[in-house]
Design a protein around this motif. Structure first.
Motif, PDB file in Angstrom:
ATOM      1  N   THR A 261       0.821  -1.142   0.036  1.00  0.00           N
ATOM      2  CA  THR A 261       0.097  -0.024   0.088  1.00  0.00           C
ATOM      3  C   THR A 261       1.041   1.229  -0.020  1.00  0.00           C
ATOM      4  OG1 THR A 261      -0.074   0.079   2.388  1.00  0.00           O
ATOM      5  CG2 THR A 261      -1.978  -1.058   1.217  1.00  0.00           C
ATOM      6  N   PRO A 262       0.524   2.395  -0.449  1.00  0.00           N
ATOM      7  CA  PRO A 262       1.180   3.617  -0.637  1.00  0.00           C
ATOM      8  C   PRO A 262       1.368   4.132   0.815  1.00  0.00           C
ATOM      9  CG  PRO A 262      -1.117   3.863  -1.561  1.00  0.00           C
ATOM     10  CD  PRO A 262      -0.812   2.557  -1.354  1.00  0.00           C
ATOM     11  N   ASN A 263       2.562   4.655   0.890  1.00  0.00           N
ATOM     12  CA  ASN A 263       2.591   5.376   2.480  1.00  0.00           C
ATOM     13  C   ASN A 263       2.184   6.729   2.514  1.00  0.00           C
ATOM     14  OD1 ASN A 263       4.386   7.255   1.341  1.00  0.00           O
ATOM     15  ND2 ASN A 263       6.205   6.119   1.449  1.00  0.00           N
ATOM     16  N   GLU A 264       2.272   7.366   3.593  1.00  0.00           N
ATOM     17  CA  GLU A 264       1.595   8.688   3.659  1.00  0.00           C
ATOM     18  C   GLU A 264       1.873   9.591   2.712  1.00  0.00           C
ATOM     19  OE1 GLU A 264       0.865  12.353   7.012  1.00  0.00           O
ATOM     20  OE2 GLU A 264       1.963  10.476   7.582  1.00  0.00           O
ATOM     21  N   ASN A 265       3.326   9.771   2.096  1.00  0.00           N
ATOM     22  CA  ASN A 265       3.542  10.606   1.329  1.00  0.00           C
ATOM     23  C   ASN A 265       2.973  10.461  -0.187  1.00  0.00           C
ATOM     24  OD1 ASN A 265       5.327  12.340   3.038  1.00  0.00           O
ATOM     25  ND2 ASN A 265       7.016  11.420   2.746  1.00  0.00           N
ATOM     26  N   GLU A 266       3.149   8.837  -0.553  1.00  0.00           N
ATOM     27  CA  GLU A 266       2.774   8.453  -1.710  1.00  0.00           C
ATOM     28  C   GLU A 266       1.176   8.770  -1.799  1.00  0.00           C
ATOM     29  OE1 GLU A 266       6.141   5.132  -2.248  1.00  0.00           O
ATOM     30  OE2 GLU A 266       4.446   4.689  -0.918  1.00  0.00           O
ATOM     31  N   MET A 267       0.366   8.561  -0.983  1.00  0.00           N
ATOM     32  CA  MET A 267      -1.009   8.919  -0.817  1.00  0.00           C
ATOM     33  C   MET A 267      -1.208  10.379  -1.187  1.00  0.00           C
ATOM     34  SD  MET A 267      -4.088   7.467  -0.993  1.00  0.00           S
ATOM     35  CE  MET A 267      -3.708   5.930  -0.212  1.00  0.00           C
ATOM     36  N   PHE A 268      -0.361  11.137  -0.514  1.00  0.00           N
ATOM     37  CA  PHE A 268      -0.654  12.779  -0.884  1.00  0.00           C
ATOM     38  C   PHE A 268      -0.382  12.969  -2.364  1.00  0.00           C
ATOM     39  CE2 PHE A 268       1.464  16.807  -1.033  1.00  0.00           C
ATOM     40  CZ  PHE A 268       0.560  17.663  -0.629  1.00  0.00           C
ATOM     41  N   PHE A 269       0.881  12.275  -2.761  1.00  0.00           N
ATOM     42  CA  PHE A 269       1.130  12.554  -4.237  1.00  0.00           C
ATOM     43  C   PHE A 269       0.083  11.877  -5.157  1.00  0.00           C
ATOM     44  CE2 PHE A 269       5.903  12.381  -2.773  1.00  0.00           C
ATOM     45  CZ  PHE A 269       5.912  13.567  -2.446  1.00  0.00           C
TER      46      PHE A 269
END
Length: 284
Positions: A261-269
């Protein structure tokens, strides 16, 4: 308090609660160069007070990285040769024609020409507002410019950017240091935060052609090469996962590609690139 990166480079850290970006100081044998003018008269004065405690050559140049108010409203205080690229010059000219009394400021906020937070900072940190007028930039360049501070070369270049069309970076070759301003960030259009997907790889290419170990960003202060490489990898992988206006599809593609799953930064991006797709679909 100024942070010392080397014998020649100092910076004043960003203060996000006050919308104060990172300000830089590069010192040669003869002159010093300031990078960005601060978000107000008071911000600039605070920086100049810190500089006065150092035994460095006089500030001769001030480079503005882009025409967002928090990077140039304090520029008059430096009594320096102001350097901008041509588009930054055009955009700052709009602000040179503004009036800064309370009535005018309120009108600019109502018409979305400035934010209410910008108005508050101007009211609190720029004295003599009835007569306040931004100085005219002194050196206007097209694509790139080289400044010699005395055995200390600084290269200014307007690059392609996901943040603004007028982004300038400042590179100091012998220090392997680059001031990015806000160029690596996204932007807000129609109240949507987004990264300009079409410009992402071009921007990274423009920045990575410089051999740098230290990266000074407008609202993160300093990053090393490893941190920037992680930032670029996350941005690129998220951009590749987004091909439509569906966040669910983007997450599904990301998870398939990375087996996690995407991490917090990746979800933001991911959300930011999906917003870019949504803005493009409305334009189409």
């Amino acid at each position: 308090m100024l942070n010392k990166l080397s014998e020649s480079i100092y910076y004043l850290s960003n203060q996000n609660d006050k919308d104060r970006p990172t300000l830089g100081l590069v010192c040669g044998d003869q002159y010093s160069l300031v990078i960005d003018g601060g978000n107000s008269v008071q911000h600039a004065k605070d920086f100049l007070q810190e500089i006065s405690r150092l035994n460095v050559p006089p500030v001769k140049y001030l480079a503005i990285t882009h025409a967002h108010w928090d990077h140039f409203l304090g520029m008059n205080e430096f009594n320096a040769t102001i350097i901008v690229n041509r588009l930054t010059h055009q955009l700052i000219n709009v602000w040179r024609n503004y009036s800064y009394d309370d009535y005018s400021l309120n009108e600019y906020v109502k018409s979305n020409k400035m934010s209410s937070h910008c108005m508050e900072i101007i009211q609190n940190e720029i004295p003599m507002r009835d007569s306040f007028k931004l100085n005219t930039p002194d050196i206007i360049f097209e694509h790139s410019l080289q400044i010699d501070l005395g055995n200390k070369i600084c290269i200014l270049e307007r690059i392609r950017s996901t943040h603004t069309d007028d982004s300038t970076i400042v590179y100091i070759p012998d220090e392997k240091t680059i001031f990015l301003g806000d160029s690596a960030y996204g932007t807000i259009t129609n109240s949507l935060f987004h990264f300009k997907q079409a410009l992402l790889l071009l921007m990274i290419q423009d920045i990575q052609k410089y051999d740098a170990d230290h990266f000074l960003l407008g609202h993160e202060s300093i990053c090393d090469l490893d941190e920037m490489d992680v930032f670029w990898r996350e941005l690129i992988s998220c951009s590749r996962a987004v091909t439509s206006t569906s966040l669910d599809c983007a997450i599904e593609t990301f998870e398939k590609d990375h087996q996690r799953t995407p991490n917090e930064n990746e979800m933001f991006f991911l959300k930011a690139f999906v917003n870019d797709q949504r803005l493009k679909s409305k334009q189409g």
